[in-house]
Design an enzyme around this catalytic site. Sequence first.
Site, PDB file in Angstrom:
ATOM      1  N   ARG A  84      32.873 -88.027 -36.719  1.00  0.00           N
ATOM      2  CA  ARG A  84      33.554 -88.999 -35.838  1.00  0.00           C
ATOM      3  C   ARG A  84      33.116 -88.857 -34.377  1.00  0.00           C
ATOM      4  NH1 ARG A  84      39.187 -90.571 -38.143  1.00  0.00           N
ATOM      5  NH2 ARG A  84      38.377 -92.633 -37.658  1.00  0.00           N
TER       6      ARG A  84
ATOM      7  N   ARG B  22      51.677 -91.286 -41.666  1.00  0.00           N
ATOM      8  CA  ARG B  22      50.991 -91.752 -40.452  1.00  0.00           C
ATOM      9  C   ARG B  22      50.616 -93.223 -40.565  1.00  0.00           C
ATOM     10  NH1 ARG B  22      45.829 -88.725 -39.027  1.00  0.00           N
ATOM     11  NH2 ARG B  22      45.801 -90.551 -37.706  1.00  0.00           N
TER      12      ARG B  22
ATOM     13  N   ASP C 271      38.592 -97.517 -46.103  1.00  0.00           N
ATOM     14  CA  ASP C 271      39.962 -96.989 -46.167  1.00  0.00           C
ATOM     15  C   ASP C 271      40.556 -97.118 -47.564  1.00  0.00           C
ATOM     16  OD1 ASP C 271      40.950 -98.036 -42.806  1.00  0.00           O
ATOM     17  OD2 ASP C 271      39.724 -96.391 -43.560  1.00  0.00           O
TER      18      ASP C 271
ATOM     19  N   CYS D  72      42.052 -88.437 -38.784  1.00  0.00           N
ATOM     20  CA  CYS D  72      41.735 -87.991 -40.143  1.00  0.00           C
ATOM     21  C   CYS D  72      40.374 -87.295 -40.181  1.00  0.00           C
ATOM     22  CB  CYS D  72      41.694 -89.195 -41.082  1.00  0.00           C
ATOM     23  SG  CYS D  72      43.321 -89.863 -41.380  1.00  0.00           S
TER      24      CYS D  72
ATOM     25  N   LYS E  73      48.670-101.002 -38.738  1.00  0.00           N
ATOM     26  CA  LYS E  73      48.521 -99.828 -37.862  1.00  0.00           C
ATOM     27  C   LYS E  73      47.327-100.013 -36.931  1.00  0.00           C
ATOM     28  CE  LYS E  73      46.403 -95.994 -39.573  1.00  0.00           C
ATOM     29  NZ  LYS E  73      45.274 -95.479 -38.793  1.00  0.00           N
ATOM     30  N   ASN E  74      46.164-100.392 -37.519  1.00  0.00           N
ATOM     31  CA  ASN E  74      44.940-100.427 -36.719  1.00  0.00           C
ATOM     32  C   ASN E  74      44.834-101.658 -35.826  1.00  0.00           C
ATOM     33  OD1 ASN E  74      44.353 -97.971 -37.743  1.00  0.00           O
ATOM     34  ND2 ASN E  74      42.911 -98.693 -39.288  1.00  0.00           N
TER      35      ASN E  74
HETATM   36  C1  EPZ Z   1      38.376 -97.271 -37.543  1.00  0.00           C
HETATM   37  O1  EPZ Z   1      37.961 -95.960 -37.229  1.00  0.00           O
HETATM   38  C2  EPZ Z   1      39.703 -97.109 -38.258  1.00  0.00           C
HETATM   39  N1  EPZ Z   1      40.648 -96.436 -37.394  1.00  0.00           N
HETATM   40  C3  EPZ Z   1      39.490 -96.290 -39.524  1.00  0.00           C
HETATM   41  O2  EPZ Z   1      40.738 -96.258 -40.215  1.00  0.00           O
HETATM   42  C4  EPZ Z   1      38.469 -96.983 -40.405  1.00  0.00           C
HETATM   43  O3  EPZ Z   1      38.219 -96.166 -41.530  1.00  0.00           O
HETATM   44  C5  EPZ Z   1      37.161 -97.177 -39.620  1.00  0.00           C
HETATM   45  O4  EPZ Z   1      37.436 -97.911 -38.408  1.00  0.00           O
HETATM   46  C6  EPZ Z   1      36.117 -97.932 -40.397  1.00  0.00           C
HETATM   47  O5  EPZ Z   1      36.647 -99.150 -40.823  1.00  0.00           O
HETATM   48  C7  EPZ Z   1      41.237 -97.115 -36.379  1.00  0.00           C
HETATM   49  O6  EPZ Z   1      41.003 -98.293 -36.159  1.00  0.00           O
HETATM   50  C8  EPZ Z   1      42.213 -96.335 -35.537  1.00  0.00           C
HETATM   51  P1  EPZ Z   1      34.129 -96.400 -36.747  1.00  0.00           P
HETATM   52  P2  EPZ Z   1      36.746 -95.719 -36.205  1.00  0.00           P
HETATM   53  O7  EPZ Z   1      33.885 -96.085 -35.323  1.00  0.00           O
HETATM   54  O8  EPZ Z   1      36.647 -96.860 -35.272  1.00  0.00           O
HETATM   55  C9  EPZ Z   1      30.109 -94.004 -36.494  1.00  0.00           C
HETATM   56  C10 EPZ Z   1      42.603 -95.244 -41.211  1.00  0.00           C
HETATM   57  O9  EPZ Z   1      42.769 -94.588 -42.253  1.00  0.00           O
HETATM   58  N2  EPZ Z   1      30.303 -93.858 -35.046  1.00  0.00           N
HETATM   59  O10 EPZ Z   1      34.136 -97.827 -37.189  1.00  0.00           O
HETATM   60  O11 EPZ Z   1      36.859 -94.336 -35.678  1.00  0.00           O
HETATM   61  C11 EPZ Z   1      31.115 -93.195 -37.293  1.00  0.00           C
HETATM   62  O12 EPZ Z   1      30.692 -91.846 -37.410  1.00  0.00           O
HETATM   63  C12 EPZ Z   1      41.394 -94.977 -40.343  1.00  0.00           C
HETATM   64  O13 EPZ Z   1      43.387 -96.156 -40.808  1.00  0.00           O
HETATM   65  C13 EPZ Z   1      29.248 -93.334 -34.290  1.00  0.00           C
HETATM   66  O14 EPZ Z   1      28.185 -92.999 -34.818  1.00  0.00           O
HETATM   67  O15 EPZ Z   1      35.497 -95.774 -37.179  1.00  0.00           O
HETATM   68  C14 EPZ Z   1      31.109 -93.912 -38.624  1.00  0.00           C
HETATM   69  O16 EPZ Z   1      30.025 -93.427 -39.394  1.00  0.00           O
HETATM   70  C15 EPZ Z   1      40.512 -93.894 -40.915  1.00  0.00           C
HETATM   71  N3  EPZ Z   1      29.418 -93.185 -32.956  1.00  0.00           N
HETATM   72  C16 EPZ Z   1      30.846 -95.361 -38.245  1.00  0.00           C
HETATM   73  O17 EPZ Z   1      30.385 -95.349 -36.886  1.00  0.00           O
HETATM   74  C17 EPZ Z   1      30.564 -93.567 -32.314  1.00  0.00           C
HETATM   75  O18 EPZ Z   1      30.630 -93.441 -31.076  1.00  0.00           O
HETATM   76  C18 EPZ Z   1      32.072 -96.245 -38.314  1.00  0.00           C
HETATM   77  O19 EPZ Z   1      33.102 -95.570 -37.628  1.00  0.00           O
HETATM   78  C19 EPZ Z   1      31.622 -94.103 -33.094  1.00  0.00           C
HETATM   79  C20 EPZ Z   1      31.464 -94.245 -34.458  1.00  0.00           C
END
Ligand code: EPZ
Length: 441
Positions: free
Chosen positions: A135, A422, A329, A130, A35-36
């Site tokens: 986020r 999803r 995840d 989610c 998916k990702n």
């Molecule tokens: C991706 O989400 C995945 N989703 C998530 O999978 C996965 O859990 C996550 O990466 C971590 O591996 C997709 O790829 C669509 P992050 P993402 O930005 O990119 C902080 C699933 O179930 N952050 O890596 O949204 C954030 O708050 C989903 O398939 C900021 O501070 O996650 C978090 O603490 C759930 N500022 C950390 O970074 C920003 O601008 C990591 O989040 C962006 C993120």
Amino acid sequence: MFLDVLCCNMTQTFRIKGLGGKKILSGELSPHGAKNAVLKVLAATALFSESIEISNIPDIEDVNSMILLLEKSGFFIKRLGARRLVCQPPRKTAARINTDIAKKLRASIVLTGPFLSRYGKISFPHPGGCVIGERPIDLFLSAFQKMGARVSRNKDYYTINAPKNGLRGANIFFENISVTATETLMLAAILARGETILSNCAMEPEIKYLAEFLNSCGARITGAGTPTICVIGGELLRNTKNIVYKTPPDRIETGSFLILGALCARDVTIKNCIPEHAASTIAILERMGVSLNIGKNYIKITNDFSGKGKKHFLATGVKTHEYPGFPTDLQALMTVFLTQASGEALVFETIFEGRLNYIELLNRMGARITSMDQHRILVKGPTPLRGRKLESPDLRAGLAYVIAALVAKGTSFIHNANYIDRGYEKIDERLREIGADIERV
Ligand code: EPZ
């Protein structure tokens, strides 16, 4: 297509008859396309001068939602069967991302990179997805400003405009390691003027895989899969060699099946997977006593109870970490595993502050999980679980409940099963094939 997505939104429920701790599932499971990974290459099609073919697409709601977002922005998408499609980006677009769909799809944020660098602007709502924490998108907005873009925001919409002569390359340091921010800015840099250096990047394998595909179509990306990515900006990409992007197997599905198999299987083989992408989960499960036979593209789980008495796994602490560490995840699924292991273990969710909201219902099933703070819980096992009515709060906790319901004695009902749809294609059908008593009611 739109109606299909709406129908999928109807709340669905799984009814699961638990195995009462017996490990009797048997057969084969194969992860579908990740998916990702596929959600990001769909966004990347905006960078091309002509159409791009994508194969091994999972049949899940998030993919339908992303396709709908693109179609509403003027992309022409033609399905070539269940798992293949061709996507033709428009020359021009209003670049206004549909709120209803984007509100459910965190990956919609990835569109900002290619849209800004190709079309020069984008308007979008704060992305949904989610509910596992706040986020934020500050890393995206500050990076785009560094590349010369102007960000404005009204109450629930952002509008970003690139400079008249396009985004300019920049040196960007991500204060948090972010998967989608890394992917989005890598894509934005491909059409920017000059060189962009991205530091403190995420290293998920799908990022490296995407970069390799884009490089075969004329992009100039180095360092993908390492903490530092360099991109030399250039022209629209052209797929002169007609390469089809083949979506890699989903490493989170692989890890999910590993944990499910370890708890409920006599013998289950996960085929057509990439064991190396699940190395952290394999290491933890083996440390806790799970016997795995690992091949080049398969992992066989056997729970051999030939009269040696009931074997419990040994509980050990688990901490989530960016790739290649243990994936957030799979955190909820590993907690379910620890409820059946002997001893006390700390689960430390280091990435999201809202991703431990599933433990209350597990405790009502009989688990003994104590919340320490927003990021840590203590699990004491083994505890027998009893079937209950459950409501999945998000995609991954939803699957954790499916596993808990299979481990439990008695029948469980899991509402909001559409959340699970999803990210896991036809999960009820696939689990029935290895002997699980699960049906969609
Ligand atoms: C991706 O989400 C995945 N989703 C998530 O999978 C996965 O859990 C996550 O990466 C971590 O591996 C997709 O790829 C669509 P992050 P993402 O930005 O990119 C902080 C699933 O179930 N952050 O890596 O949204 C954030 O708050 C989903 O398939 C900021 O501070 O996650 C978090 O603490 C759930 N500022 C950390 O970074 C920003 O601008 C990591 O989040 C962006 C993120």
